[in-house]
Design a protein around this motif. Structure first.
Motif, PDB file in Angstrom:
ATOM      1  N   THR A 229     -11.942  -3.137  -1.882  1.00 47.66           N
ATOM      2  CA  THR A 229     -11.209  -3.802  -2.955  1.00 47.66           C
ATOM      3  C   THR A 229      -9.999  -2.982  -3.369  1.00 47.66           C
ATOM      4  N   PRO A 230      -9.002  -3.606  -4.009  1.00 48.93           N
ATOM      5  CA  PRO A 230      -7.858  -2.824  -4.489  1.00 48.93           C
ATOM      6  C   PRO A 230      -8.277  -1.695  -5.432  1.00 48.93           C
ATOM      7  N   HIS A 231      -9.223  -1.973  -6.318  1.00 52.14           N
ATOM      8  CA  HIS A 231      -9.667  -0.938  -7.256  1.00 52.14           C
ATOM      9  C   HIS A 231     -10.296   0.246  -6.519  1.00 52.14           C
ATOM     10  N   ALA A 232     -11.168  -0.042  -5.564  1.00 52.06           N
ATOM     11  CA  ALA A 232     -11.823   1.040  -4.832  1.00 52.06           C
ATOM     12  C   ALA A 232     -10.823   1.816  -3.983  1.00 52.06           C
ATOM     13  N   TRP A 233      -9.864   1.125  -3.405  1.00 51.15           N
ATOM     14  CA  TRP A 233      -8.848   1.805  -2.600  1.00 51.15           C
ATOM     15  C   TRP A 233      -8.011   2.749  -3.456  1.00 51.15           C
ATOM     16  N   LEU A 234      -7.570   2.248  -4.613  1.00 47.38           N
ATOM     17  CA  LEU A 234      -6.771   3.087  -5.508  1.00 47.38           C
ATOM     18  C   LEU A 234      -7.569   4.292  -5.991  1.00 47.38           C
ATOM     19  N   LEU A 235      -8.819   4.074  -6.327  1.00 43.36           N
ATOM     20  CA  LEU A 235      -9.654   5.178  -6.795  1.00 43.36           C
ATOM     21  C   LEU A 235      -9.777   6.255  -5.713  1.00 43.36           C
ATOM     22  N   ALA A 236     -10.019   5.828  -4.492  1.00 42.26           N
ATOM     23  CA  ALA A 236     -10.157   6.784  -3.394  1.00 42.26           C
ATOM     24  C   ALA A 236      -8.855   7.528  -3.150  1.00 42.26           C
TER      25      ALA A 236
ATOM     26  N   LEU B 282       0.823  -1.205   0.000  1.00 40.42           N
ATOM     27  CA  LEU B 282       0.000   0.000   0.000  1.00 40.42           C
ATOM     28  C   LEU B 282       0.857   1.255   0.000  1.00 40.42           C
ATOM     29  N   VAL B 283       1.926   1.249   0.776  1.00 36.61           N
ATOM     30  CA  VAL B 283       2.835   2.394   0.761  1.00 36.61           C
ATOM     31  C   VAL B 283       3.451   2.550  -0.626  1.00 36.61           C
ATOM     32  N   TRP B 284       3.911   1.445  -1.189  1.00 35.51           N
ATOM     33  CA  TRP B 284       4.517   1.471  -2.521  1.00 35.51           C
ATOM     34  C   TRP B 284       3.530   2.011  -3.553  1.00 35.51           C
ATOM     35  N   ALA B 285       2.296   1.516  -3.536  1.00 37.15           N
ATOM     36  CA  ALA B 285       1.290   1.981  -4.497  1.00 37.15           C
ATOM     37  C   ALA B 285       0.943   3.446  -4.263  1.00 37.15           C
TER      38      ALA B 285
ATOM     39  N   LEU C 164      -1.524   0.591 -12.044  1.00 38.56           N
ATOM     40  CA  LEU C 164      -1.264  -0.310 -10.919  1.00 38.56           C
ATOM     41  C   LEU C 164      -2.251  -1.475 -10.968  1.00 38.56           C
ATOM     42  N   PRO C 165      -2.081  -2.373 -11.923  1.00 40.09           N
ATOM     43  CA  PRO C 165      -3.002  -3.515 -12.016  1.00 40.09           C
ATOM     44  C   PRO C 165      -2.898  -4.405 -10.786  1.00 40.09           C
ATOM     45  N   VAL C 166      -3.996  -5.063 -10.472  1.00 37.79           N
ATOM     46  CA  VAL C 166      -4.029  -5.932  -9.304  1.00 37.79           C
ATOM     47  C   VAL C 166      -2.965  -7.021  -9.399  1.00 37.79           C
ATOM     48  N   GLU C 167      -2.713  -7.495 -10.613  1.00 36.90           N
ATOM     49  CA  GLU C 167      -1.730  -8.556 -10.781  1.00 36.90           C
ATOM     50  C   GLU C 167      -0.341  -8.110 -10.319  1.00 36.90           C
ATOM     51  N   GLU C 168      -0.008  -6.847 -10.601  1.00 39.49           N
ATOM     52  CA  GLU C 168       1.299  -6.344 -10.176  1.00 39.49           C
ATOM     53  C   GLU C 168       1.360  -6.161  -8.653  1.00 39.49           C
ATOM     54  N   LEU C 169       0.270  -5.644  -8.086  1.00 42.96           N
ATOM     55  CA  LEU C 169       0.230  -5.480  -6.638  1.00 42.96           C
ATOM     56  C   LEU C 169       0.306  -6.832  -5.940  1.00 42.96           C
ATOM     57  N   ALA C 170      -0.416  -7.818  -6.483  1.00 51.84           N
ATOM     58  CA  ALA C 170      -0.399  -9.157  -5.887  1.00 51.84           C
ATOM     59  C   ALA C 170       0.997  -9.763  -5.956  1.00 51.84           C
ATOM     60  N   ALA C 171       1.666  -9.580  -7.085  1.00 57.64           N
ATOM     61  CA  ALA C 171       3.016 -10.124  -7.232  1.00 57.64           C
ATOM     62  C   ALA C 171       3.970  -9.502  -6.222  1.00 57.64           C
ATOM     63  N   ARG C 172       3.828  -8.219  -5.969  1.00 59.66           N
ATOM     64  CA  ARG C 172       4.689  -7.556  -4.985  1.00 59.66           C
ATOM     65  C   ARG C 172       4.417  -8.082  -3.581  1.00 59.66           C
ATOM     66  N   ALA C 173       3.178  -8.507  -3.333  1.00 62.09           N
ATOM     67  CA  ALA C 173       2.831  -9.070  -2.022  1.00 62.09           C
ATOM     68  C   ALA C 173       3.114 -10.569  -1.939  1.00 62.09           C
ATOM     69  N   LEU C 174       3.635 -11.130  -3.033  1.00 64.77           N
ATOM     70  CA  LEU C 174       3.943 -12.564  -3.104  1.00 64.77           C
ATOM     71  C   LEU C 174       2.681 -13.407  -2.915  1.00 64.77           C
ATOM     72  N   MET C 175       1.600 -12.973  -3.574  1.00 62.78           N
ATOM     73  CA  MET C 175       0.327 -13.672  -3.486  1.00 62.78           C
ATOM     74  C   MET C 175      -0.272 -13.813  -4.876  1.00 62.78           C
ATOM     75  N   SER C 176      -1.201 -14.738  -4.993  1.00 57.47           N
ATOM     76  CA  SER C 176      -2.002 -14.791  -6.213  1.00 57.47           C
ATOM     77  C   SER C 176      -2.993 -13.635  -6.196  1.00 57.47           C
ATOM     78  N   PRO C 177      -3.489 -13.182  -7.354  1.00 59.38           N
ATOM     79  CA  PRO C 177      -4.462 -12.086  -7.360  1.00 59.38           C
ATOM     80  C   PRO C 177      -5.693 -12.370  -6.502  1.00 59.38           C
ATOM     81  N   ARG C 178      -6.160 -13.613  -6.507  1.00 59.10           N
ATOM     82  CA  ARG C 178      -7.343 -13.943  -5.719  1.00 59.10           C
ATOM     83  C   ARG C 178      -7.055 -13.860  -4.220  1.00 59.10           C
ATOM     84  N   SER C 179      -5.913 -14.421  -3.803  1.00 59.37           N
ATOM     85  CA  SER C 179      -5.549 -14.364  -2.389  1.00 59.37           C
ATOM     86  C   SER C 179      -5.272 -12.918  -1.973  1.00 59.37           C
ATOM     87  N   PHE C 180      -4.636 -12.161  -2.856  1.00 57.84           N
ATOM     88  CA  PHE C 180      -4.354 -10.757  -2.557  1.00 57.84           C
ATOM     89  C   PHE C 180      -5.637  -9.976  -2.336  1.00 57.84           C
TER      90      PHE C 180
END
Length: 350
Positions: free
Chosen positions: A256-263, A218-221, A229-245
């Protein structure tokens, strides 16, 4: 059923907290079909007390009035490194012993912690004081990011407007959604702030390792909001699959990641509109919306006015444009959604 409410006050008590609980529980709305409460401010020595704003209040009732309360509200106690008076602590212990609820606002969490009723429980407080409270009361699990937390008979809230969120949550729990929504309409506030930290009330806790990785992401984003900042990239940085992330992200932030980024992007756009002379197109680019039309669409939906109108209303004196988001040394608070004093419906910080 919640009928009898008292709020503990003392010299230096937060005026905003007094106003919030008095508005929620002290205003008779029975003509609108809403509950009315037997509400009172109580203090150790009845008479005049001075609030943190320097305004004097005359408090009629002593602590004995709290003996019948279904809810005891603990307002701000900013001397978090000092012991609260024992008489107030005993009021809280007695309340829990007889089955009443206790609710704290902001630094009132320190008084709750000092009483011992929150030992082994989660307790929310203002982020600015969280470390001090946690260090002084190690038996309490201090929650640094939640707007409010309910753990057993103790409901605690973070600073300022989070007290409203906690009160409305309590009304929902006691009387149902219709009552909470009715009071919120009268107060002209959202009945429930979507996403943000409020979801910690029901959400499970993350293992420390996952929570730490997600906060780093979250700090990085937050430092790169002008970039895709696609979810896939954020998930990879967290070492998780997109679904688990996505699942862990909701536990941490309540959204959701999308709503958080939008806000976050809307909040950054508001900052840029207030503090710079950048053209709206450039604001859109730096905030990650790309085009001004996209910024205008999301900004108007969330803030309730256009970027141009917002700038006219809230622009201060011209200042030098800040560095682009990627170069900022102070990333947005994490986790959070847009927290603007001008838009109550978008508030999400403590």
């Amino acid at each position: 059923m919640l009928r009898d409410v008292v709020a503990l006050v003392w010299d230096g008590v937060g005026m905003f907290g007094v106003g919030v609980v008095s508005e929620v529980f002290g205003d008779d709305r029975s003509a609108d079909g809403l509950p009315a409460y037997d509400f009172a401010l109580v203090t150790e020595r009845p008479g005049k007390i001075r609030t943190d704003a320097g305004i004097q209040l005359f408090v009629e009732h002593g602590l004995a009035r709290a003996a019948s309360a279904d809810l005891v509200v603990v307002l701000g106690w900013e001397q978090v490194v000092e012991d609260p008076p024992e008489a107030y602590l005993q009021v809280l212990r007695d309340a829990v012993a007889r089955g009443a609820r206790v609710m704290s606002h902001c630094t009132g969490a320190a008084v709750v912690a000092a009483s011992g009723i929150a030992d082994g429980r989660r307790l929310a407080t203002h982020w600015h004081y969280a470390d001090a409270v946690a260090a002084r009361y190690p038996a309490v699990d201090v929650e640094r990011s939640a707007l409010y937390v309910e753990d057993g008979p103790v409901l605690s809230s973070a600073g300022t407007a989070a007290g409203i969120d906690a009160c409305l949550h309590l009304l929902r729990a006691e009387h149902g959604v219709a009552v909470a929504n009715g009071v919120a309409r009268r107060m002209v506030v959202p009945p429930h702030r979507e996403g943000g930290q409020a979801q910690f009330v029901e959400g499970p806790e993350l293992p420390p390792q996952e929570g730490h990785r997600l906060r780093e992401v979250l700090v990085w984003a937050g430092e790169r909001l002008d970039q895709p900042l696609p979810v896939e990239e954020l998930a990879a940085r967290a070492l998780m699959s997109p679904r688990s992330f996505a699942r862990h992200f909701r536990v941490l932030t309540g959204t959701t990641p999308h709503a958080w980024l939008l806000a976050q992007r809307v909040a950054l756009a508001q900052d840029l509109l207030e503090s710079t002379d950048l053209a709206v197109d450039e604001v859109a680019r730096r905030a990650g919306f790309g085009a001004s039309t996209t910024l205008r669409q999301h900004f108007t939906r969330r803030v309730g006015t256009s970027p141009q109108a917002y700038r006219r209303a809230f622009r201060g004196s011209p200042v030098e444009a800040p560095a682009p988001p990627a170069q900022r040394t102070q990333p947005p608070a994490v986790p959070a959604v847009a927290a603007r004093r001008h838009d109550p419906a978008a508030l999400a910080r403590p």
